[in-house]
Design a protein around this motif. Structure first.
Motif, PDB file in Angstrom:
ATOM      1  N   ALA A 175       0.828  -1.206   0.000  1.00 13.17           N
ATOM      2  CA  ALA A 175       0.000   0.000   0.000  1.00 13.17           C
ATOM      3  C   ALA A 175       0.861   1.254   0.000  1.00 13.17           C
ATOM      4  O   ALA A 175       0.551   2.242  -0.703  1.00 13.17           O
ATOM      5  CB  ALA A 175      -0.934  -0.012   1.202  1.00 13.17           C
ATOM      6  N   ASN A 176       1.941   1.254   0.767  1.00 13.07           N
ATOM      7  CA  ASN A 176       2.813   2.436   0.811  1.00 13.07           C
ATOM      8  C   ASN A 176       3.447   2.699  -0.554  1.00 13.07           C
ATOM      9  O   ASN A 176       3.469   3.843  -1.039  1.00 13.07           O
ATOM     10  CB  ASN A 176       3.902   2.238   1.861  1.00 13.07           C
ATOM     11  CG  ASN A 176       3.342   2.251   3.270  1.00 13.07           C
ATOM     12  OD1 ASN A 176       2.254   2.794   3.512  1.00 13.07           O
ATOM     13  ND2 ASN A 176       4.065   1.669   4.217  1.00 13.07           N
ATOM     14  N   GLU A 177       3.975   1.639  -1.170  1.00 12.89           N
ATOM     15  CA  GLU A 177       4.598   1.820  -2.469  1.00 12.89           C
ATOM     16  C   GLU A 177       3.559   2.179  -3.533  1.00 12.89           C
ATOM     17  O   GLU A 177       3.842   2.947  -4.461  1.00 12.89           O
ATOM     18  CB  GLU A 177       5.340   0.549  -2.863  1.00 12.89           C
ATOM     19  CG  GLU A 177       6.015   0.585  -4.218  1.00 12.89           C
ATOM     20  CD  GLU A 177       7.023   1.735  -4.325  1.00 12.89           C
ATOM     21  OE1 GLU A 177       7.265   2.204  -5.454  1.00 12.89           O
ATOM     22  OE2 GLU A 177       7.570   2.151  -3.281  1.00 12.89           O
ATOM     23  N   LEU A 178       2.348   1.645  -3.384  1.00  9.64           N
ATOM     24  CA  LEU A 178       1.276   1.950  -4.332  1.00  9.64           C
ATOM     25  C   LEU A 178       0.931   3.435  -4.285  1.00  9.64           C
ATOM     26  O   LEU A 178       0.769   4.096  -5.331  1.00  9.64           O
ATOM     27  CB  LEU A 178       0.047   1.103  -4.004  1.00  9.64           C
ATOM     28  CG  LEU A 178      -1.089   1.075  -5.021  1.00  9.64           C
ATOM     29  CD1 LEU A 178      -0.619   0.423  -6.313  1.00  9.64           C
ATOM     30  CD2 LEU A 178      -2.281   0.321  -4.457  1.00  9.64           C
ATOM     31  N   ARG A 179       0.851   4.002  -3.100  1.00  5.13           N
ATOM     32  CA  ARG A 179       0.512   5.426  -2.962  1.00  5.13           C
ATOM     33  C   ARG A 179       1.654   6.312  -3.466  1.00  5.13           C
ATOM     34  O   ARG A 179       1.425   7.321  -4.135  1.00  5.13           O
ATOM     35  CB  ARG A 179       0.186   5.753  -1.506  1.00  5.13           C
ATOM     36  CG  ARG A 179      -1.103   5.127  -1.017  1.00  5.13           C
ATOM     37  CD  ARG A 179      -1.572   5.785   0.271  1.00  5.13           C
ATOM     38  NE  ARG A 179      -0.612   5.596   1.361  1.00  5.13           N
ATOM     39  CZ  ARG A 179      -0.627   4.577   2.202  1.00  5.13           C
ATOM     40  NH1 ARG A 179      -1.578   3.642   2.075  1.00  5.13           N
ATOM     41  NH2 ARG A 179       0.254   4.487   3.175  1.00  5.13           N
ATOM     42  N   SER A 180       2.874   5.914  -3.104  1.00  3.67           N
ATOM     43  CA  SER A 180       4.005   6.754  -3.496  1.00  3.67           C
ATOM     44  C   SER A 180       4.275   6.712  -5.003  1.00  3.67           C
ATOM     45  O   SER A 180       4.781   7.688  -5.580  1.00  3.67           O
ATOM     46  CB  SER A 180       5.259   6.323  -2.735  1.00  3.67           C
ATOM     47  OG  SER A 180       5.605   4.984  -3.074  1.00  3.67           O
ATOM     48  N   SER A 181       3.936   5.612  -5.640  1.00  9.16           N
ATOM     49  CA  SER A 181       4.201   5.487  -7.075  1.00  9.16           C
ATOM     50  C   SER A 181       3.067   5.992  -7.948  1.00  9.16           C
ATOM     51  O   SER A 181       3.204   6.046  -9.170  1.00  9.16           O
ATOM     52  CB  SER A 181       4.488   4.019  -7.429  1.00  9.16           C
ATOM     53  OG  SER A 181       3.359   3.204  -7.139  1.00  9.16           O
ATOM     54  N   THR A 182       1.939   6.351  -7.360  1.00 11.19           N
ATOM     55  CA  THR A 182       0.785   6.838  -8.132  1.00 11.19           C
ATOM     56  C   THR A 182       0.870   8.347  -8.256  1.00 11.19           C
ATOM     57  O   THR A 182       0.943   9.080  -7.257  1.00 11.19           O
ATOM     58  CB  THR A 182      -0.531   6.437  -7.447  1.00 11.19           C
ATOM     59  OG1 THR A 182      -0.585   5.009  -7.332  1.00 11.19           O
ATOM     60  CG2 THR A 182      -1.723   6.916  -8.254  1.00 11.19           C
ATOM     61  N   LYS A 183       0.852   8.841  -9.487  1.00 13.83           N
ATOM     62  CA  LYS A 183       0.925  10.271  -9.753  1.00 13.83           C
ATOM     63  C   LYS A 183      -0.480  10.833  -9.826  1.00 13.83           C
ATOM     64  O   LYS A 183      -1.257  10.505 -10.722  1.00 13.83           O
ATOM     65  CB  LYS A 183       1.661  10.526 -11.055  1.00 13.83           C
ATOM     66  CG  LYS A 183       3.126  10.090 -11.023  1.00 13.83           C
ATOM     67  CD  LYS A 183       3.806  10.376 -12.353  1.00 13.83           C
ATOM     68  CE  LYS A 183       5.268   9.934 -12.319  1.00 13.83           C
ATOM     69  NZ  LYS A 183       5.976  10.209 -13.592  1.00 13.83           N
ATOM     70  N   ALA A 184      -0.799  11.670  -8.882  1.00 12.81           N
ATOM     71  CA  ALA A 184      -2.131  12.287  -8.852  1.00 12.81           C
ATOM     72  C   ALA A 184      -2.015  13.629  -8.172  1.00 12.81           C
ATOM     73  O   ALA A 184      -1.065  13.900  -7.417  1.00 12.81           O
ATOM     74  CB  ALA A 184      -3.121  11.384  -8.097  1.00 12.81           C
ATOM     75  N   SER A 185      -2.980  14.505  -8.443  1.00 14.01           N
ATOM     76  CA  SER A 185      -2.988  15.843  -7.853  1.00 14.01           C
ATOM     77  C   SER A 185      -3.133  15.745  -6.348  1.00 14.01           C
ATOM     78  O   SER A 185      -3.948  14.982  -5.836  1.00 14.01           O
ATOM     79  CB  SER A 185      -4.136  16.669  -8.438  1.00 14.01           C
ATOM     80  OG  SER A 185      -4.219  17.915  -7.797  1.00 14.01           O
ATOM     81  N   LYS A 186      -2.319  16.509  -5.660  1.00 13.22           N
ATOM     82  CA  LYS A 186      -2.381  16.499  -4.202  1.00 13.22           C
ATOM     83  C   LYS A 186      -3.270  17.598  -3.651  1.00 13.22           C
ATOM     84  O   LYS A 186      -3.484  17.684  -2.446  1.00 13.22           O
ATOM     85  CB  LYS A 186      -0.967  16.650  -3.634  1.00 13.22           C
ATOM     86  CG  LYS A 186      -0.048  15.496  -4.000  1.00 13.22           C
ATOM     87  CD  LYS A 186       1.318  15.654  -3.371  1.00 13.22           C
ATOM     88  CE  LYS A 186       2.227  14.475  -3.732  1.00 13.22           C
ATOM     89  NZ  LYS A 186       3.584  14.601  -3.138  1.00 13.22           N
ATOM     90  N   ASN A 187      -3.773  18.474  -4.506  1.00 11.45           N
ATOM     91  CA  ASN A 187      -4.664  19.550  -4.072  1.00 11.45           C
ATOM     92  C   ASN A 187      -6.107  19.077  -4.137  1.00 11.45           C
ATOM     93  O   ASN A 187      -6.584  18.661  -5.204  1.00 11.45           O
ATOM     94  CB  ASN A 187      -4.493  20.781  -4.957  1.00 11.45           C
ATOM     95  CG  ASN A 187      -3.084  21.348  -4.864  1.00 11.45           C
ATOM     96  OD1 ASN A 187      -2.482  21.353  -3.791  1.00 11.45           O
ATOM     97  ND2 ASN A 187      -2.584  21.823  -5.997  1.00 11.45           N
ATOM     98  N   PRO A 188      -6.812  19.126  -3.049  1.00 10.64           N
ATOM     99  CA  PRO A 188      -8.214  18.679  -3.069  1.00 10.64           C
ATOM    100  C   PRO A 188      -9.073  19.587  -3.940  1.00 10.64           C
ATOM    101  O   PRO A 188      -8.832  20.797  -4.043  1.00 10.64           O
ATOM    102  CB  PRO A 188      -8.628  18.761  -1.591  1.00 10.64           C
ATOM    103  CG  PRO A 188      -7.687  19.741  -0.977  1.00 10.64           C
ATOM    104  CD  PRO A 188      -6.395  19.605  -1.718  1.00 10.64           C
TER     105      PRO A 188
END
Length: 803
Positions: free
Chosen positions: A387-400
């Motif tokens: 799960a940690n690597e999945l989140r860190s490797s996924t490129k997505a906007s961090k601004n809500p």
């Protein structure tokens, strides 16, 4: 010869009985004896000796004037009854009135026919000679009878004399008879003695036979007993190699066949020492009890040793995998958990666990706990690292993304960055770990001897293959048949199922936190991801129907609930953002949340992809309901422009959602609702504009309509303020320069309308409404004031068409 008597009445009656039915009468009967000689006329005994007695009888039969005489020879039967012989002699007698006449005997009548066993040929000749010496008629039968009696007495006297002359012979015969009698008596005594001795011998023989039978039965019983004792001794014997294996053997993989063989022997030995395998008569024997205690001790020792080994073995397997980082996801590399080697090593001891269950079912509890505790650490770390690597490797906007707050202009747009990567990351998490957890649950259920059906959901297989990691499918074979191919029980009681669910909780508890973390992370990036995540979760739930997938079902249900709660939180927050619009400064034109909702709905439909329809429809209902309520509240803040705001916003709502309303039933319902509200707002605003320019004209018509409810049309021109003069003033004021009034009405409609695209349709509605009202006015005036002249409807229609 034997004695006889011619005067014997009983003999005569017996003769009559013998010839009964012949209608003949016995005249004379004489008892004689059969001899080898003849009876002479002189009455002397000539030759021969005594023989068996016979009876000679003379009978007569009357037939008309004739009388026939018959000579009959009778014999005694075995029962002492006289039997008649065939009659042979008949004589013809003359009429007695003519005196005695010599008899004329026919050849057939004079023949005496007797059987050879009754009289001999000589006796037959003697009787014919005797009868031939007498020539007398039937009337002299009495004289003949008397003569025969005298001769019989003479014969009897001669017989007595002969007997007296033979007295010495008789004495000698009597002496012989006495000697014979003595011999017979002696022989009878000897026979009695022999009989007693034979009886004693028979009793002795019977006794010997009885003892012999008992000995034979005892021999058979002894033989059977020896066989049974041999079998019992064989059961009681503990092979040394098995005893050594059970008490101190190694549990290495190479030694497991020997251990399994020893377990099978131990199981059979325990069963063989219990009823009904063992005869109940043996169960209380001291040797059996001692041997049973010895085997129980072996069982206890082996179960203890095996349990200690397995607990240590499970822990060592997991510790080995935990110490090797290559088993887990690392930075820049997602690692799909691979438990094929772990399961292979565990399957080596599957048979051992089954034997432990049959030997002592209570020992499985601690073993299950140890297995779950060890493997839970491994599964949780695998899920956490993944799960940690999945989140860190996924490129997505961090601004809500904020959809309805802080956006007041129509030209401002939200961030349309693609956030589907977040939901795809969640889908990948489920694709990898849900089949893994189901496999682990199924493997654990059978490996730890839970008798429940386990089914791998088709979705899990499909998703696993879709992920491209099908190279390990062969290694992921649970080997359920290999574990216990003889176990065919289908079904399990609730107690065992409850124990399984408790163990699965120990096995997988805590792993849900990593799934929740991914859900929360994706929801923060874009709440729209909750829609796709909800649909992905829904696809997995129907496949988890096996009893062994109980915890996985709970996990998926919790994920679905968490996603629903998170999406509901987004919906509530969005509704609050919409409500906050009413607190802003006076707003004109289309409100910002109307077009934003169309964008939001389009994006929601993009994420839904045919799933989670109910979730989205509920959100639509909340959004549109609060939007319409907020629109009404904002419109009511300025009643002068209330209808303009309503019609502009409802029109914008319809225009922006036209395409979606054709495919989404829930939005279609709100589309129609907005259409009705738009028509109502248009009608109110157009009426306001019309009445503003032509108020006196239509106010005059309204007064006429009110009076027509109480009086006749002819009386209305005579009412105060409704005379013909008053009508002419109203027409002059309202219709003189009507083109300028209509132009002013158009300008007024255009002045307050922010949406220029609505003006043509609104102006068309306005002209139509004005024509309808003017037509009603003309009809009313023609009815009440028929003599007055006003512009016609066609003139007014032409005027409006030219503008």
């Amino acid at each position: 010869m034997a004695k006889s008597s011619a005067d014997d009445e009983e003999l005569r009656r017996a003769c009559e009985v013998a010839i009964e039915g012949t209608k003949q009468q016995i005249v004379m009967s004489i008892r004689v004896a059969k001899t080898s000689g003849i009876i002479g006329i002189s009455g002397k005994l000539s030759r021969g000796a005594m023989a068996k007695p016979r009876v000679l009888a003379i009978s007569t039969k009357a037939k008309g004037q004739r009388t026939k005489a018959f000579l009959r020879v009778l014999k005694y039967s075995n029962g002492g009854v006289l039997e008649e012989n065939t009659p042979a002699i008949t004589k013809q007698q003359a009429n007695p009135q003519n005196g005695p006449v010599p008899s004329v005997a026919e050849e057939g009548e004079m023949t005496v026919t007797v059987e050879r066993d009754l009289v001999s040929q000589a006796e037959e000749e003697d009787m014919e000679s005797l009868l031939g010496t007498y020539v007398m008629g039937i009337g002299e039968a009495e004289a003949f009878s008397e003569r025969l009696k005298r001769e019989l007495q003479a014969l009897e006297a001669a017989n007595v004399h002969a007997i007296l002359e033979n007295e010495p012979l008789i004495d000698e015969v009597l002496h012989g008879l006495e000697s014979a009698t003595n011999c017979v008596e002696d022989m009878d005594e000897w026979l009695g003695i022999f009989n007693v001795k034979l009886r004693h011998m028979r009793e002795d023989i019977e006794s010997i036979e009885t003892r012999n039978n008992k000995l034979e039965m005892q021999s058979v019983n002894n033989k059977a007993l020896i066989e049974e004792l041999d079998k019992l001794l064989e059961r009681l014997r503990i092979p040394s190699e098995y005893a050594a294996c059970l008490t101190g053997g190694s549990f290495d993989e190479s030694r497991m066949p020997k251990n399994i063989e020893a377990c099978e022997w131990l199981t059979n030995a325990l069963q063989g020492l219990e009823v009904p395998s063992l005869d109940s008569s043996f169960s209380n024997m001291r040797a059996v009890k001692e041997k049973r205690a010895e085997v129980d001790k072996l069982k206890t020792t082996f179960v203890r040793r095996a349990s200690e080994f397995l607990r240590t073995y499970f822990s060592s397997l997991v510790d080995f995998m935990m110490s090797d980082k290559s088993y887990f996801s690392q930075r820049g590399q997602l690692k799909r958990p691979d438990h094929a080697d772990l399961r292979y090593k565990c399957r080596t001891y599957a048979r051992l666990l089954q034997h432990l269950r049959s030997l002592d079912k209570n020992c499985l509890g601690p073993l299950r706990k140890a297995y779950c505790t060890s493997l839970n650490l491994l599964l949780r770390r695998e899920a956490r690292e993944f799960a940690n690597e999945l989140r860190s490797s996924t490129k997505a906007s961090k601004n809500p993304i904020v959809w309805f707050e802080g956006l007041t202009g129509l030209n401002q747009s939200v961030n349309n960055a693609d956030t589907s990567a977040a939901s795809e990351a969640y889908a990948k998490m489920l694709t990898i770990f849900i089949p893994l957890l189901v496999d682990e649950s199924s493997f654990f259920a059978h490996f730890m001897c839970f008798e429940v059906p386990t089914l791998l959901p088709p979705e899990g297989i499909a998703n696993r293959n879709k992920a491209g990691d099908d190279k390990d499918d062969a290694d992921d074979d649970l080997g359920i048949i290999d574990i216990d191919e003889n176990d065919n029980k289908a079904g399990q009681n609730s107690a065992d199922l409850e124990a399984l669910n408790e163990s699965l909780h120990d096995l997988l508890d805590g792993i849900q936190e990593d799934f929740f973390a991914v859900v929360d992370w994706a929801g923060k990036i874009d709440p729209m991801c909750c829609i796709s995540m909800h649909g992905i979760t829904e696809r997995y739930i129907p496949g988890q129907k096996a009893d062994a997938a109980g915890f996985v079902r709970i996990l998926l249900d919790d994920l679905e609930s968490r996603i629903s709660v998170q999406f509901s939180r987004f919906v509530e927050e969005t509704c609050h953002q919409i409500e906050r619009n009413e607190r802003n400064v006076r707003q004109l034109g289309v409100l910002s949340f109307i077009p934003r909702f169309a964008t939001l709905a389009t994006r929601m439909e993009h994420y839904i992809q045919g799933q989670s329809r109910d979730l989205v429809d509920q959100a639509y209902t909340k959004f549109v309901t609060i939007m319409f309520v907020t629109l009404d509240k904002i419109a009511q803040t300025d009643l002068k422009y209330q209808d303009i705001m309503l019609l502009e916003n409802y029109a914008s709502f319809q225009n922006s959602l036209y395409d979606l309303a054709n495919v989404v039933p829930t939005l279609a319902k709100f589309y129609h609702q907005a259409s009705e509200s738009y028509e109502q707002a248009c009608a109110r605003h157009i009426n306001t504009i019309i009445y503003y320019q032509f108020e006196r004209l239509f106010q005059f018509a309204r007064r006429i309509e009110d009076l027509m409810c109480t009086i006749t049309p002819e009386e209305i021109p005579f009412q105060i303020g409704l005379s013909k003069a008053d009508l002419r003033k109203v027409i002059k004021h309202g219709l003189s320069g009507v083109d300028k009034s209509i132009t002013a009405m158009y300008k007024r409609l255009q002045k307050n309308l922010a949406s220029e695209e609505l003006l043509p349709s609104l102006w068309d509605k306005c002209k139509k409404e004005f024509l309808d009202k003017y037509e009603s006015f003309v009809k009313l005036i023609n009815k009440v004031y028929p003599t007055e002249t006003i512009p016609s409807i066609s003139e007014m229609r032409g005027l409006l068409a030219s503008m």
